[in-house]
Design an enzyme around this catalytic site. Structure first.
Site, PDB file in Angstrom:
ATOM      1  N   HIS A  47       0.898  -1.234   0.108  1.00  0.00           N
ATOM      2  CA  HIS A  47       0.119  -0.187   0.043  1.00  0.00           C
ATOM      3  C   HIS A  47       0.866   1.180  -0.019  1.00  0.00           C
ATOM      4  CE1 HIS A  47      -3.157   3.189   1.261  1.00  0.00           C
ATOM      5  NE2 HIS A  47      -2.229   3.156   2.290  1.00  0.00           N
ATOM      6  N   HIS A  71       3.920   6.885   5.094  1.00  0.00           N
ATOM      7  CA  HIS A  71       2.768   7.496   5.747  1.00  0.00           C
ATOM      8  C   HIS A  71       1.973   6.807   6.766  1.00  0.00           C
ATOM      9  CE1 HIS A  71       0.315   5.327   2.671  1.00  0.00           C
ATOM     10  NE2 HIS A  71      -0.742   5.351   3.426  1.00  0.00           N
ATOM     11  N   GLU A  75       1.105   5.585  12.470  1.00  0.00           N
ATOM     12  CA  GLU A  75      -0.227   5.001  13.120  1.00  0.00           C
ATOM     13  C   GLU A  75      -0.307   3.532  13.224  1.00  0.00           C
ATOM     14  OE1 GLU A  75      -3.752   6.791  11.115  1.00  0.00           O
ATOM     15  OE2 GLU A  75      -4.515   5.848  13.127  1.00  0.00           O
ATOM     16  N   ASP A  76       0.329   2.857  12.586  1.00  0.00           N
ATOM     17  CA  ASP A  76       0.201   1.254  12.336  1.00  0.00           C
ATOM     18  C   ASP A  76       1.441   0.391  12.860  1.00  0.00           C
ATOM     19  OD1 ASP A  76      -2.470   1.939  11.513  1.00  0.00           O
ATOM     20  OD2 ASP A  76      -1.646   1.647   9.494  1.00  0.00           O
ATOM     21  N   ASP A 138      -3.194   8.343  -1.037  1.00  0.00           N
ATOM     22  CA  ASP A 138      -3.571   7.124  -0.188  1.00  0.00           C
ATOM     23  C   ASP A 138      -5.061   7.010  -0.286  1.00  0.00           C
ATOM     24  OD1 ASP A 138      -3.169   5.717   2.353  1.00  0.00           O
ATOM     25  OD2 ASP A 138      -4.425   7.427   3.346  1.00  0.00           O
ATOM     26  N   ASP A 258     -23.841  14.211 -26.404  1.00  0.00           N
ATOM     27  CA  ASP A 258     -22.318  14.283 -26.583  1.00  0.00           C
ATOM     28  C   ASP A 258     -21.514  13.484 -25.527  1.00  0.00           C
ATOM     29  OD1 ASP A 258     -23.650  15.703 -24.570  1.00  0.00           O
ATOM     30  OD2 ASP A 258     -22.742  17.747 -24.836  1.00  0.00           O
TER      31      ASP A 258
HETATM   32 MN    MN Z   1      -2.650   4.556   4.125  1.00  0.00          MN
END
Ligand code: MN
Length: 713
Positions: A47, A71, A75-76, A138, A258
């Site tokens: 990712h 990124h 957080e993870d 992201d 169109d």
């Molecule tokens: Mn992410």
């Protein structure tokens, strides 16, 4: 994408890229995420790598690509801001911290009406525009792999994408990003509509393939004929834009003619208008479809000519005409400036859109700064906080829970006792941060404290607190004013009551008795001044003279206190009589007259007998009824009745009075003539109110002609 491929890609457009840092970031992120898997079962690192790759398409600087790789690490994974700062520098660490903050912003479904505030919140957190770019990439990758998520989160994320990130991508001019996000979100939010349109588009595409090629060939020939060098491309319109058109114009798919659009890219602006002339000469224009975004660019910097014509195969087509530069800006938006930074600056000219965007986003005085700085100051003066229900409340920077409480409702502010910020009990003076969830704790009997005014920053909260405090202060001031006057009155053996102020109000700047009392309490006017207005100097000295008359008298030995006298304002223990001329009853305006026997006679103020005393002011006393002492007492009042001279009349009159529980203490017949008789009655009543009602009742009797009060002997 492999490590070396990514590095090569960045170096291809940025020869000065920090190759070493890119390599280290790649390995660091891969290691940190090594134990994690995505919902699809792929290693998690796929990712951030995909996000970094997406951003290379926008040719972003190496700090942005490195931050993209990292990124999700704060957080993870176990990585901290400090780790990233140490390993990759402050710039990269700040970018990652920003993206981490953004990931906490979640649109709750019921809050969609607040989408605009959410957009502002995202911009406020994206203090560096590269944070927003990483977040958009992201989101794009997450939208592409949304299928692996649970249906509820799929819907939420798609809605959030449509309501927050699509408008933001458009706002910074990233058309490509916007189109992609929009179609992906559309597919999730309206699967049936998407399906239908896709199927029809696929059907049309089959036979349309030929047509598109044919139209391109014809248009190319048109350009060549006129000596114009042009790149021409054709494409079908996107499902979402067709759907929007169907919604906006309320027409079925068949009537969206169109659905094919062509783009002609030429070398300069003059050539754009030349092409437009050629097209309009050869093909019939469809009215209302011509738009000149070159002379009037869109706010996000978009420039192009648009027109609709009946094209080569007799079909409606849309044609966009623009230069390569306009095209790049249209596709890449804000990202195009990095490219510009690399190559185009030698021309020394600025993209107009960049200046516009800058004005739009930064209100920054020197547009040139934008090339050096990626900082945006959008909504930096505001702070966005959530209510427990997920409503977004916008406050000025530096706002506290007090401001939040008053922003929710003044009732919440007034009864606020505490606050939970992000679930934790916190002081009311805490400065709120973007994205804080704020729960105000209230208690019914709580009232605002004056202290809060210093804590609050919003005008709304300050005004509410001030208003409350003032009301409370006023109550105190009124009490203070009243006691000050009562104390003065006591010095002169007078009683003070609020209604004593009524006659002098007009001589003051105050509107009501309370205003006046409050004014005394607040110190706007002195109690003495008001007291003298009530009892002017001459009256006071007069009063003292009167008092001196009594001082010679030994009568003061009685134990009676003033409160035991039926009227106030007289010396306790004096003999008090009610004048027989006017028969005052409680409720009448009265005056005390010092009698020759050094007692006091109470007269009504309109008693004719007072005329004789005009020249002896020192005998006049200001008195009033003492409501406490008078409870249950009865005093005689004198009335005159004109009655029909019939046998039945008198007994009926007496019965009536008895029914009213009125005691008749004397009855005299005055005159008798012409069928009428005048009676003089002394009746005992509690007060003027009762007297009035008795007189009223008598007047209603059929034998009675007139009833009047008698105040003279
Ligand atoms: Mn992410």
């Amino acid at each position: 994408m492999r490590q070396y491929e990514l590095v090569e890609r960045v170096k291809s457009y940025d020869p000065n890229a920090d190759e070493d840092a890119l390599n280290r970031a790649y390995i660091f992120a891969m290691r940190m995420h090594s134990a994690q898997k995505r919902e699809s079962g792929e290693p998690y690192f796929s990712h951030p790598l995909a996000v970094a790759e997406l951003l290379t398409e926008f040719r972003l600087d190496s700090a942005t690509i490195i931050a993209a790789l990292l990124h999700d690490t704060i957080e993870d994974t176990a990585a901290s801001y400090a780790d990233l700062k140490e390993l990759f520098g402050e710039d990269v660490a700040n970018l990652v911290a920003g993206v981490t903050k953004l990931s906490k912003v979640q649109l709750k479904s019921e809050a969609s009406k607040q989408a605009e505030n959410f957009q502002k919140l995202v911009l406020a957190i994206s203090s560096d525009i590269r944070i927003l770019l990483i977040k958009l990439a992201d989101r794009l990758h997450n939208m592409r792999t949304l299928g692996y998520k649970k249906p509820e989160s799929r819907l939420r994320i798609a809605k959030e994408t449509m309501e927050i990130y699509v408008p933001l991508a458009e706002r910074i001019g990233m058309q490509n990003m916007k189109d992609n996000l929009e179609d992906l979100a559309f597919k999730v939010l309206y699967p049936d509509a998407y399906e239908t349109i896709e199927t029809r588009l696929a059907f049309l595409a089959e036979k349309g393939q030929e047509e598109v090629a044919e139209v391109i060939r014809t248009l190319s020939a048109d350009m060549a004929e006129n000596g114009i060098e042009a790149k021409i491309s054709g494409r079908q319109k996107r499902p979402y834009s067709i759907w929007r058109k169907m919604q906006d114009q309320n027409v079925p798919f068949e009537q969206i003619f169109d659905i094919m659009a062509f783009r002609i890219i030429v070398k300069d602006v003059a050539e754009c208008y030349h092409v437009l002339g050629v097209i309009h000469t050869k093909y019939p224009m469809i009215p209302g479809r011509y738009k000149d975004y070159i002379s009037t660019p869109k706010l996000n910097g978009y420039r192009s000519l648009h027109t609709g014509v009946i094209g080569p195969l007799g079909r409606r087509i849309e044609i966009q005409i623009r230069t390569q530069e306009m095209h790049d800006v249209a596709e890449w938006g804000v990202a195009a400036h990095w490219e510009y930074k690399q190559g185009a600056h030698k021309e020394g000219k600025q993209y107009r859109w960049l200046r516009d965007l800058l004005d739009l986003m930064n209100h920054c005085s020197d547009p040139n700064d934008f090339l050096e700085h990626t900082k945006i100051a959008m909504y930096q003066d505001q702070v966005f906080c959530f209510s427990p229900k997920g409503d977004l409340i916008t406050l000025p920077k530096g706002a506290t829970p007090i401001d939040f409480a008053y922003a929710v409702h003044s009732g919440v502010g007034d009864t606020c006792v505490g606050v939970k910020i992000n679930g934790k009990i916190s002081p009311l003076r805490t400065i709120l941060q973007n994205g804080d969830q704020v729960e105000i704790l209230t208690a019914k009997n709580q009232t605002p404290s004056a202290e809060w005014e210093r804590i609050a920053v919003t005008a709304k909260a300050k005004a509410a607190i001030r208003r409350f405090v003032r009301t409370q202060k006023r109550r105190e001031w009124i009490d203070e004013g009243r006691s000050a006057l009562a104390a003065l009155a006591k010095e002169y053996d007078l009683l003070f009551s609020d209604k004593d102020l009524s006659p002098i109000l007009a001589n003051t700047k105050f509107k009501t008795e309370d205003d006046l009392l409050s004014g005394i309490g607040e110190g706007l006017v002195s109690a003495k001044e008001i007291f003298h207005l009530m009892h002017p100097q001459n009256k006071l000295s007069l009063y003292r003279k009167t008092m001196s008359l009594f001082r010679k008298s030994p009568a003061k030995t009685e134990s009676k206190t003033e409160s035991q006298m039926p009227v106030t304002g007289v010396f306790p223990g004096l003999s008090l009589t009610f004048a027989k001329c006017c028969h005052p009853v409680p409720g009448d305006q009265i005056v005390g007259i010092v009698t020759t026997g050094k007692g006091i006679a109470i007269h009504t103020q309109d008693c004719p007998a007072l005329a004789e005393l005009k020249d002896e002011p020192e005998r006049w006393l200001s008195v009033d009824w003492n409501p406490v002492k008078l409870q249950g007492a009865r005093l005689p009042a004198r009335i005159k009745i004109t009655l029909e001279d019939k046998t039945a009349a008198m007994p009926e009159l007496m019965t009536l009075l008895a029914q009213q529980k009125v005691v008749v203490s004397s009855l005299n017949t005055l005159t008798r003539s012409g069928g009428w008789v005048d009676l003089l009655l002394d009746i005992e009543v509690a007060d003027k109110t009762q007297l009035d009602s008795v007189m009223q009742m008598l007047r209603a009797n059929h034998f009675v002609s007139t009833v009047n009060r008698v105040k003279a002997g």
